[in-house]
Design a protein around this motif. Structure first.
Motif, PDB file in Angstrom:
ATOM      1  N   ARG A 105      -1.174   2.895 -15.875  1.00  0.00           N
ATOM      2  CA  ARG A 105      -1.583   1.576 -15.308  1.00  0.00           C
ATOM      3  C   ARG A 105      -0.210   0.670 -15.095  1.00  0.00           C
ATOM      4  O   ARG A 105      -0.313   0.163 -14.061  1.00  0.00           O
ATOM      5  CB  ARG A 105      -2.474   0.980 -16.132  1.00  0.00           C
ATOM      6  N   GLU A 106       0.425   0.585 -16.115  1.00  0.00           N
ATOM      7  CA  GLU A 106       1.453  -0.200 -16.056  1.00  0.00           C
ATOM      8  C   GLU A 106       2.504   0.424 -14.965  1.00  0.00           C
ATOM      9  O   GLU A 106       3.112  -0.413 -14.419  1.00  0.00           O
ATOM     10  CB  GLU A 106       2.304  -0.312 -17.513  1.00  0.00           C
ATOM     11  N   ALA A 107       2.769   1.584 -14.947  1.00  0.00           N
ATOM     12  CA  ALA A 107       3.811   2.114 -13.962  1.00  0.00           C
ATOM     13  C   ALA A 107       3.231   2.099 -12.583  1.00  0.00           C
ATOM     14  O   ALA A 107       3.763   1.457 -11.573  1.00  0.00           O
ATOM     15  CB  ALA A 107       3.930   3.625 -14.258  1.00  0.00           C
ATOM     16  N   ALA A 108       1.877   2.045 -12.054  1.00  0.00           N
ATOM     17  CA  ALA A 108       1.180   1.976 -11.016  1.00  0.00           C
ATOM     18  C   ALA A 108       1.282   0.246 -10.716  1.00  0.00           C
ATOM     19  O   ALA A 108       1.599  -0.156  -9.459  1.00  0.00           O
ATOM     20  CB  ALA A 108      -0.245   2.209 -11.082  1.00  0.00           C
ATOM     21  N   ARG A 109       1.298  -0.412 -11.493  1.00  0.00           N
ATOM     22  CA  ARG A 109       1.612  -1.881 -11.229  1.00  0.00           C
ATOM     23  C   ARG A 109       2.681  -2.301 -10.685  1.00  0.00           C
ATOM     24  O   ARG A 109       2.782  -3.340  -9.883  1.00  0.00           O
ATOM     25  CB  ARG A 109       0.908  -2.776 -12.617  1.00  0.00           C
ATOM     26  N   THR A 110       3.687  -1.794 -11.179  1.00  0.00           N
ATOM     27  CA  THR A 110       5.027  -2.003 -10.764  1.00  0.00           C
ATOM     28  C   THR A 110       5.596  -1.435  -9.364  1.00  0.00           C
ATOM     29  O   THR A 110       6.523  -1.786  -8.814  1.00  0.00           O
ATOM     30  CB  THR A 110       6.153  -1.843 -11.782  1.00  0.00           C
ATOM     31  N   VAL A 111       4.902  -0.430  -8.967  1.00  0.00           N
ATOM     32  CA  VAL A 111       5.112   0.125  -7.794  1.00  0.00           C
ATOM     33  C   VAL A 111       4.743  -0.670  -6.497  1.00  0.00           C
ATOM     34  O   VAL A 111       3.747  -1.200  -6.276  1.00  0.00           O
ATOM     35  CB  VAL A 111       4.644   1.559  -7.755  1.00  0.00           C
ATOM     36  N   VAL A 112       5.649  -0.699  -5.394  1.00  0.00           N
ATOM     37  CA  VAL A 112       5.666  -1.351  -4.220  1.00  0.00           C
ATOM     38  C   VAL A 112       4.609  -0.613  -3.209  1.00  0.00           C
ATOM     39  O   VAL A 112       4.208   0.572  -3.501  1.00  0.00           O
ATOM     40  CB  VAL A 112       6.811  -1.652  -3.445  1.00  0.00           C
ATOM     41  N   PRO A 113       3.729  -1.168  -2.633  1.00  0.00           N
ATOM     42  CA  PRO A 113       2.654  -0.640  -1.393  1.00  0.00           C
ATOM     43  C   PRO A 113       3.651   0.606  -0.797  1.00  0.00           C
ATOM     44  O   PRO A 113       4.735   0.004  -0.375  1.00  0.00           O
ATOM     45  CB  PRO A 113       2.277  -1.660  -0.577  1.00  0.00           C
ATOM     46  N   ASN A 114       2.989   1.692  -0.516  1.00  0.00           N
ATOM     47  CA  ASN A 114       3.666   2.825   0.189  1.00  0.00           C
ATOM     48  C   ASN A 114       4.719   3.336  -0.945  1.00  0.00           C
ATOM     49  O   ASN A 114       5.520   4.414  -0.402  1.00  0.00           O
ATOM     50  CB  ASN A 114       4.167   2.456   1.486  1.00  0.00           C
ATOM     51  N   GLY A 115       4.991   2.539  -2.008  1.00  0.00           N
ATOM     52  CA  GLY A 115       5.914   3.475  -2.984  1.00  0.00           C
ATOM     53  C   GLY A 115       5.427   4.804  -3.583  1.00  0.00           C
ATOM     54  O   GLY A 115       4.237   4.811  -3.379  1.00  0.00           O
ATOM     55  N   TYR A 116       6.235   5.353  -4.487  1.00  0.00           N
ATOM     56  CA  TYR A 116       5.868   6.571  -5.012  1.00  0.00           C
ATOM     57  C   TYR A 116       5.917   6.380  -6.483  1.00  0.00           C
ATOM     58  O   TYR A 116       6.649   5.800  -7.172  1.00  0.00           O
ATOM     59  CB  TYR A 116       6.832   7.623  -4.720  1.00  0.00           C
ATOM     60  N   LEU A 117       5.052   7.116  -7.264  1.00  0.00           N
ATOM     61  CA  LEU A 117       4.646   7.349  -8.560  1.00  0.00           C
ATOM     62  C   LEU A 117       4.705   8.910  -8.845  1.00  0.00           C
ATOM     63  O   LEU A 117       3.914   9.555  -8.420  1.00  0.00           O
ATOM     64  CB  LEU A 117       3.652   6.773  -8.994  1.00  0.00           C
ATOM     65  N   ILE A 118       5.829   9.240  -9.602  1.00  0.00           N
ATOM     66  CA  ILE A 118       5.923  10.666  -9.846  1.00  0.00           C
ATOM     67  C   ILE A 118       5.809  10.951 -11.359  1.00  0.00           C
ATOM     68  O   ILE A 118       6.338  10.488 -12.062  1.00  0.00           O
ATOM     69  CB  ILE A 118       7.293  11.046  -9.457  1.00  0.00           C
TER      70      ILE A 118
END
Length: 242
Positions: A105-118
């Motif tokens: 959840r914390e990682a998702a919070r910091t990602v910009v819209p259209n950004g990537y989480l791997i």
């Protein structure tokens, strides 16, 4: 607190594992736009070696442990504001964190819209996952393994869309340790078949753009009233008896 064994982290098997993951990520990573790439790893390794992003950071959760880490932080409370990182890579972090959902959840919070989480994690439904039950397992002790399906469900709830799902390391750990050349060749062959039973999965998810906020009427408080009402307007009114 879950923690990867330092001795296993420095083993030959761990180094070969990282090498294959780096190769797999280089092959499937999409084009990244923006400036900031954050990587944090249970093995303290930067697995994305090169990208189009300008600034790369490697983080660790140990205050005095790793010299190669550039940032020390708590994965459950990232010291970044919302929507500021273009790509975040969590390398086996969910496998060795007491609160993997909060970490994600914390990682998702910091990602910009259209950004990537791997997300890179161990697959419990694989030869690597089953080897944990052996008396002398080659897997790192002290961790847990989350299924790919569970992590994908979490990502969906957090507003991400799965772009890619890759598998690697179809042979058991002893094959990579004692027969690395044979294991690598078989792994590439089985990987081309798209089988989901590899010992490691790589999930590439993209943050969906939030919908537009509906335009609300402008309110102001009129003199002598406590209830806000819409300001009157004469736009479109007909004037009679001029």
């Amino acid at each position: 607190r879950l923690k990867m064994d330092n001795q296993w982290r420095k083993s030959t098997l761990a180094k070969r594992l990282i090498g294959l993951e780096v190769e797999k990520l280089a092959a499937c990573l999409p084009d990244l736009n923006g400036h900031y790439l954050l990587q944090y790893s249970a093995l303290n390794e930067m697995v994305v070696k090169s990208s189009t992003l300008k600034y790369h950071f490697l983080a660790s959760d140990e205050l005095g442990g790793h010299d190669s880490a550039q940032v020390k932080m708590n994965y459950q409370q990232l010291p970044f504001r919302e929507n500021c990182l273009d790509c975040v890579v969590a390398h086996h972090v969910l496998d060795f964190n007491a609160s993997p959902h909060q970490c994600l959840r914390e990682a998702a919070r910091t990602v910009v819209p259209n950004g990537y989480l791997i997300i890179v994690g161990f697959n419990p439904w694989s030869a690597w996952g089953c080897s944990r039950m052996l008396p002398r397992s080659l897997m790192p002790a002290g961790g847990r393994q989350l299924s790919r399906r569970r992590v994908v469900d979490w990502l969906t709830l957090l507003g991400f869309r799965l772009e890619q799902s890759q598998s690697a390391l179809f042979m058991p750990p002893f094959a990579l340790r004692y027969f690395p050349n044979v294991s690598t060749k078989l792994d590439r062959l089985l990987g081309d078949m798209g089988l989901p039973c590899g010992g490691v999965y790589i999930l590439i998810a993209r943050k969906l753009v939030a919908g537009r906020t509906p335009v609300r009427p402008q309110w102001r408080v009129l003199a002598g009233r406590r209830i806000p009402v819409a300001a009157p307007t004469t736009r479109g009114a007909r004037v009679e008896n001029r």
